[in-house]
Design an enzyme around this catalytic site. Structure first.
Site, short mmCIF file in Angstrom:
data_model
loop_
_atom_site.label_atom_id
_atom_site.label_comp_id
_atom_site.label_asym_id
_atom_site.label_seq_id
_atom_site.Cartn_x
_atom_site.Cartn_y
_atom_site.Cartn_z
N THR A 10 -16.17 -31.19 -24.00
CA THR A 10 -15.50 -31.23 -24.64
C THR A 10 -13.88 -31.21 -24.31
O THR A 10 -12.42 -31.78 -24.67
CB THR A 10 -15.33 -29.22 -24.87
OG1 THR A 10 -16.13 -29.48 -26.59
CG2 THR A 10 -14.03 -28.74 -26.57
N CYS A 41 -33.49 -9.43 -21.64
CA CYS A 41 -32.70 -8.14 -21.36
C CYS A 41 -31.93 -9.50 -20.30
O CYS A 41 -32.48 -10.58 -19.62
CB CYS A 41 -32.02 -7.51 -20.99
SG CYS A 41 -33.31 -6.14 -21.97
#
Ligand code: ASP
Length: 344
Positions: free
Chosen positions: A15, A279
């Site tokens: 980007t 997690c």
């Protein structure tokens, strides 16, 4: 007279260097010269800043181990000529590439700082300007003529992270990355405050670039209700050498016979099974709960607190350099480039 600091910017795409196509409105990459024009203040740093552009520039969704080897090759060839490297890279897979390079660039004694942006430089509110300027400053920072951060890092939105500890967690916020299990290496406010105790010390050995990677791996993400046919089909992928099993909590998985037997058969066939938690924070501790004791017994290897991104890169790297299963399993459980913390 002190010699001028030399920084090489390697522009892979993403980007940061994109513009909107006037007709379609779709973001597409533009050339590096334009990127430099966007930030005239770079000249004030008084460094020699050179650039190397990928051709074609790529969205980081197209990053792969061939490009990783290409990146390593450029850094290896230019290593002696520069004090530090800044890699402009799309944020989507930046953590994977930074992890891979942390293993592939052995004895790294110079900064390799990845950065990018959430908004293209050409946009008024772009985060790219600050990210790029500070990444360059960090790549150039020295103390007693020694680089302050001689490791592969990601700099994004005021924070410097160890690359192989990061994870892109937000697709919209400027603060896109987190390092859940390792402290931030530097905070950039009015001053750049380095967390010196957390940063690798240079070892002054000669750089060894290692470009051998083996991609015969898979990720098996567990979910309640996962079926035998899904697990079985992943474990029976032809030529599969290792599986990252994304388990629950501290490394727990179903203890039903069909599941444990499939995993045990795979291990017996020579497939490495690496147990990594879904997690983000904390570490795998097999044996803590009953549901992980069986895994330990059948030879599943714990990934401690590694990220999935680091585990993917580490497995490809270890498999590319050895066919000794035991040796690979041992190395998986020890830090090579600060990617895990041994907790027990
Ligand atoms: N899709 C882009 C990429 O990863 C997003 C970004 O640059 O942050 O290449």
């Amino acid at each position: 007279m002190e010699s001028q600091t030399k920084i090489l910017i390697i522009y892979t795409g993403g980007t940061i260097g994109m513009v909107k196509d006037a007709k379609t409105g779709v973001l597409k990459p533009f050339q590096f010269e334009n990127l430099m024009k966007m930030i005239p203040s770079l000249a004030m740093l008084n460094y020699q800043i050179d650039s190397h552009c990928f051709d074609p520039l790529i969205d980081s969704s197209n990053m792969d181990p061939v490009y990783w080897a290409g990146l390593v090759d450029i850094i290896e060839k230019k290593y002696e000529g520069y004090d530090g490297f800044v890699v402009l890279h799309g944020s989507d897979t930046m953590s994977y590439t930074a992890s891979a390079l942390s293993f592939m660039l052995q004895n790294l004694n110079k900064p390799v700082i990845f950065t990018g942006s959430q908004l293209p430089l050409g946009m008024v509110r772009s985060d790219g300007r600050e990210n790029l300027v500070t990444a360059i400053e960090i790549a150039a920072a020295t103390e007693d003529e020694t680089p302050l951060v001689p490791e592969v890092c990601i700099y994004f939105e005021n924070q410097l992270f160890r690359g192989n500890r990061t994870h892109k967690f937000n697709a919209e916020n400027f603060e896109a990355f987190r390092s859940p299990n390792y402290p931030v290496l530097a905070d950039a406010g009015v001053y750049i405050k380095y967390n010196r105790n957390a940063i690798h010390k240079p070892n002054f050995k000669k750089l060894k670039a290692n470009k051998k990677l083996d991609t015969n791996i898979a990720i098996l993400k567990l979910f309640p209700g996962i079926s035998e046919k899904v697990v079985s089909s992943i474990l029976h992928i032809p030529d599969l050498k290792a599986v990252i099993m994304e388990s629950y909590g501290a490394g727990n998985a179903p203890d039903s016979d069909w599941f444990v037997n499939l995993i045990a058969d795979a291990i017996e066939k020579g497939i490495i099974v690496l147990n990594l938690s879904q997690c983000q924070g904390g570490s795998v501790m097999m044996g803590k709960y009953e549901t992980s004791i069986k895994l330990l017994d059948i030879g599943v290897v714990g990934a401690y607190d590694m990220t999935t991104e680091a585990a993917v890169a580490k497995l490809m790297y270890l498999l590319g350099n050895s066919s000794d299963k035991r040796e690979i399993e041992k190395k998986l459980q020890k830090p090579i480039a600060g990617e895990l913390t041994i907790t027990n």
